[in-house]
Structure formats: C-alpha cells, structure tokens
Motif scaffolding. Structure first.
Motif, mmCIF file in Angstrom:
data_model
loop_
_atom_site.group_PDB
_atom_site.id
_atom_site.type_symbol
_atom_site.label_atom_id
_atom_site.label_comp_id
_atom_site.label_asym_id
_atom_site.label_seq_id
_atom_site.Cartn_x
_atom_site.Cartn_y
_atom_site.Cartn_z
ATOM 1 N N GLY A 98 14.160 16.949 7.141
ATOM 2 C CA GLY A 98 13.053 17.885 7.052
ATOM 3 C C GLY A 98 13.453 19.340 6.891
ATOM 4 O O GLY A 98 12.600 20.195 6.655
ATOM 5 N N ALA A 99 14.735 19.660 6.985
ATOM 6 C CA ALA A 99 15.167 21.050 6.839
ATOM 7 C C ALA A 99 14.999 21.531 5.397
ATOM 8 O O ALA A 99 14.780 22.717 5.154
ATOM 9 C CB ALA A 99 16.618 21.207 7.277
ATOM 10 N N PHE A 100 15.102 20.600 4.457
ATOM 11 C CA PHE A 100 14.912 20.899 3.039
ATOM 12 C C PHE A 100 13.977 19.846 2.469
ATOM 13 O O PHE A 100 13.685 18.842 3.111
ATOM 14 C CB PHE A 100 16.259 20.870 2.298
ATOM 15 C CG PHE A 100 17.212 21.930 2.778
ATOM 16 C CD1 PHE A 100 17.175 23.204 2.239
ATOM 17 C CD2 PHE A 100 18.117 21.656 3.798
ATOM 18 C CE1 PHE A 100 18.032 24.187 2.699
ATOM 19 C CE2 PHE A 100 18.973 22.635 4.266
ATOM 20 C CZ PHE A 100 18.936 23.902 3.715
ATOM 21 N N LEU A 101 13.521 20.038 1.267
ATOM 22 C CA LEU A 101 12.638 19.067 0.624
ATOM 23 C C LEU A 101 13.416 17.906 0.028
ATOM 24 O O LEU A 101 12.890 17.165 -0.784
ATOM 25 C CB LEU A 101 11.793 19.749 -0.460
ATOM 26 C CG LEU A 101 10.860 20.846 0.037
ATOM 27 C CD1 LEU A 101 10.176 21.532 -1.131
ATOM 28 C CD2 LEU A 101 9.860 20.300 1.035
ATOM 29 N N LEU A 136 11.105 10.400 -1.079
ATOM 30 C CA LEU A 136 10.382 9.125 -1.095
ATOM 31 C C LEU A 136 9.949 8.746 0.322
ATOM 32 O O LEU A 136 8.820 8.309 0.537
ATOM 33 C CB LEU A 136 11.241 8.012 -1.701
ATOM 34 C CG LEU A 136 10.615 6.620 -1.725
ATOM 35 C CD1 LEU A 136 9.328 6.618 -2.536
ATOM 36 C CD2 LEU A 136 11.592 5.604 -2.296
ATOM 37 N N LEU A 137 10.830 8.924 1.283
ATOM 38 C CA LEU A 137 10.493 8.588 2.665
ATOM 39 C C LEU A 137 9.375 9.475 3.219
ATOM 40 O O LEU A 137 8.634 9.053 4.105
ATOM 41 C CB LEU A 137 11.733 8.686 3.559
ATOM 42 C CG LEU A 137 12.778 7.609 3.324
ATOM 43 C CD1 LEU A 137 14.060 7.938 4.074
ATOM 44 C CD2 LEU A 137 12.257 6.242 3.723
ATOM 45 N N GLU A 138 9.245 10.671 2.704
ATOM 46 C CA GLU A 138 8.191 11.578 3.159
ATOM 47 C C GLU A 138 6.859 11.339 2.456
ATOM 48 O O GLU A 138 5.864 11.984 2.777
ATOM 49 C CB GLU A 138 8.621 13.037 2.991
ATOM 50 C CG GLU A 138 9.575 13.496 4.065
ATOM 51 C CD GLU A 138 8.983 13.407 5.477
ATOM 52 O OE1 GLU A 138 7.776 13.643 5.661
ATOM 53 O OE2 GLU A 138 9.750 13.090 6.403
ATOM 54 N N SER A 139 6.810 10.393 1.525
ATOM 55 C CA SER A 139 5.538 10.083 0.866
ATOM 56 C C SER A 139 4.650 9.299 1.826
ATOM 57 O O SER A 139 5.108 8.709 2.800
ATOM 58 C CB SER A 139 5.766 9.325 -0.444
ATOM 59 O OG SER A 139 6.351 8.063 -0.203
ATOM 60 N N ASP A 140 3.347 9.326 1.558
ATOM 61 C CA ASP A 140 2.365 8.681 2.433
ATOM 62 C C ASP A 140 2.635 7.191 2.561
ATOM 63 O O ASP A 140 2.873 6.498 1.568
ATOM 64 C CB ASP A 140 0.950 8.901 1.899
ATOM 65 C CG ASP A 140 0.503 10.341 2.017
ATOM 66 O OD1 ASP A 140 1.042 11.068 2.865
ATOM 67 O OD2 ASP A 140 -0.387 10.745 1.243
ATOM 68 N N TYR A 141 2.581 6.732 3.791
ATOM 69 C CA TYR A 141 2.772 5.319 4.094
ATOM 70 C C TYR A 141 1.491 4.559 3.765
ATOM 71 O O TYR A 141 0.400 4.960 4.176
ATOM 72 C CB TYR A 141 3.125 5.147 5.578
ATOM 73 C CG TYR A 141 3.166 3.707 6.016
ATOM 74 C CD1 TYR A 141 4.246 2.906 5.677
ATOM 75 C CD2 TYR A 141 2.130 3.145 6.737
ATOM 76 C CE1 TYR A 141 4.295 1.575 6.058
ATOM 77 C CE2 TYR A 141 2.157 1.822 7.129
ATOM 78 C CZ TYR A 141 3.252 1.038 6.786
ATOM 79 O OH TYR A 141 3.282 -0.273 7.165
ATOM 80 N N ASP A 142 1.632 3.464 3.020
ATOM 81 C CA ASP A 142 0.465 2.653 2.666
ATOM 82 C C ASP A 142 0.715 1.168 2.907
ATOM 83 O O ASP A 142 0.123 0.319 2.267
ATOM 84 C CB ASP A 142 0.049 2.906 1.217
ATOM 85 C CG ASP A 142 1.132 2.532 0.214
ATOM 86 O OD1 ASP A 142 2.234 2.112 0.628
ATOM 87 O OD2 ASP A 142 0.890 2.671 -1.000
#
Length: 164
Positions: A98-101, A136-142
C-alpha cells in the motif's frame, strides 16, 4: 510471472473457498514453512544481506513476510515479499503493501530498482510461487466468500492476505 491478469484473476477465483477463509482445505503448514525458509535463504543470498521474516501469521490468510533491508537495495527502500497460505501466492512491494500503487509506481518514483525487482521475482518463480501484482490484489473482491465485517472495502488482498 508469465501469467496474464485474466489468468491470475481466474486463479484467485479458483482458490477462493467460502468454507475456508484462513487456509485452503489441504494446507500443509510444514511444506509452506519449508518453502518460505527457502525463500528467506535465497533472498539473503541474492542480496548478500540478513533479511527479516515474520511467519505462520495467526488469524490471517497471509503465511508470512520477508523483508529485504533498505541498505541492501539499489534505491535504499526496503522490499517486502508477502506470501499467502493459498496456492503459493506472493506479492512484492517497495517499503510496505500500500505504500505505492504497485511496483511500477515505486519504480517510477525511484524507490524500486528494476534489477532488484527482477531478482526477487526470479527467486519467487524458481521456488514455485505465483507472483500477483498489488494492483490486481487491490481490485474489488467479487468472490463467494463472506469476508469479516471489519473489512471495510473487500479486495482480493483482504481475501488472500488479510486478517480474519
């Protein structure tokens, strides 16, 4: 590293078991620990530095983390490798998750050297890990799992590296 984002997302969905949030059905703690120990030793050798490790994380789907110290990297920023208990998933980030995008952002800001990143990724792949980009891991969980109520924004990160 050769997997496309679509392939990685398909893998995340395949590994997602709503009955088992913290670890998969046939989780082998001993094998996971041995591979993680191999990763720690490999990164210490590749960076010629003592790395720190946290492992066997309680109440989390993350198994552990290896930290390459800042003074062992070209840019002077530590590298953190997070390993999930699911499917040998791994994440590489500069400084902290989370420190960078993501690693591209960290490289663009001069905080992560491409050769250092390649060294870490090579070690992970050769040890059988599947490297998943932080973006990819920070994308919304569905997926089908019910994540705990304390997870304010469900993401794939929360599913495969989060606390329960």
């Amino acid at each position: 590293m050769a997997e496309s984002e679509a392939d990685l997302l398909a893998l995340l969905r395949e590994l997602d078991d709503p009955e088992r949030l913290e670890w998969p059905q046939h989780y082998d703690r001993g094998a996971t620990a041995a591979r993680f120990g191999g990763l720690l030793a490999r990164l210490e050798g590749d960076f010629a530095a003592r790395c720190t490790a946290e492992e066997d994380t309680q109440d989390s789907s993350e198994y552990g983390r290896v930290v390459v110290p800042a003074d062992a990297t070209v840019c002077g920023t530590r590298i953190v490798v997070c390993v999930s208990k699911f499917g040998s998933l791994a994440l590489v980030c500069a400084d902290n998750p989370g420190a960078f995008l993501g690693t591209e952002d960290a490289q663009a800001e001069g905080e992560l050297d491409g050769a250092d990143l390649a060294k870490v990724n090579r070690a992970l792949v050769e040890l059988g890990y599947v490297v998943v980009a932080e973006e990819l891991l920070e994308s919304d969980y569905d997926g089908p799992s019910r994540l705990p109520s304390h997870v304010q924004r469900p993401t794939w990160w929360a599913r495969f590296f989060g606390f329960f």
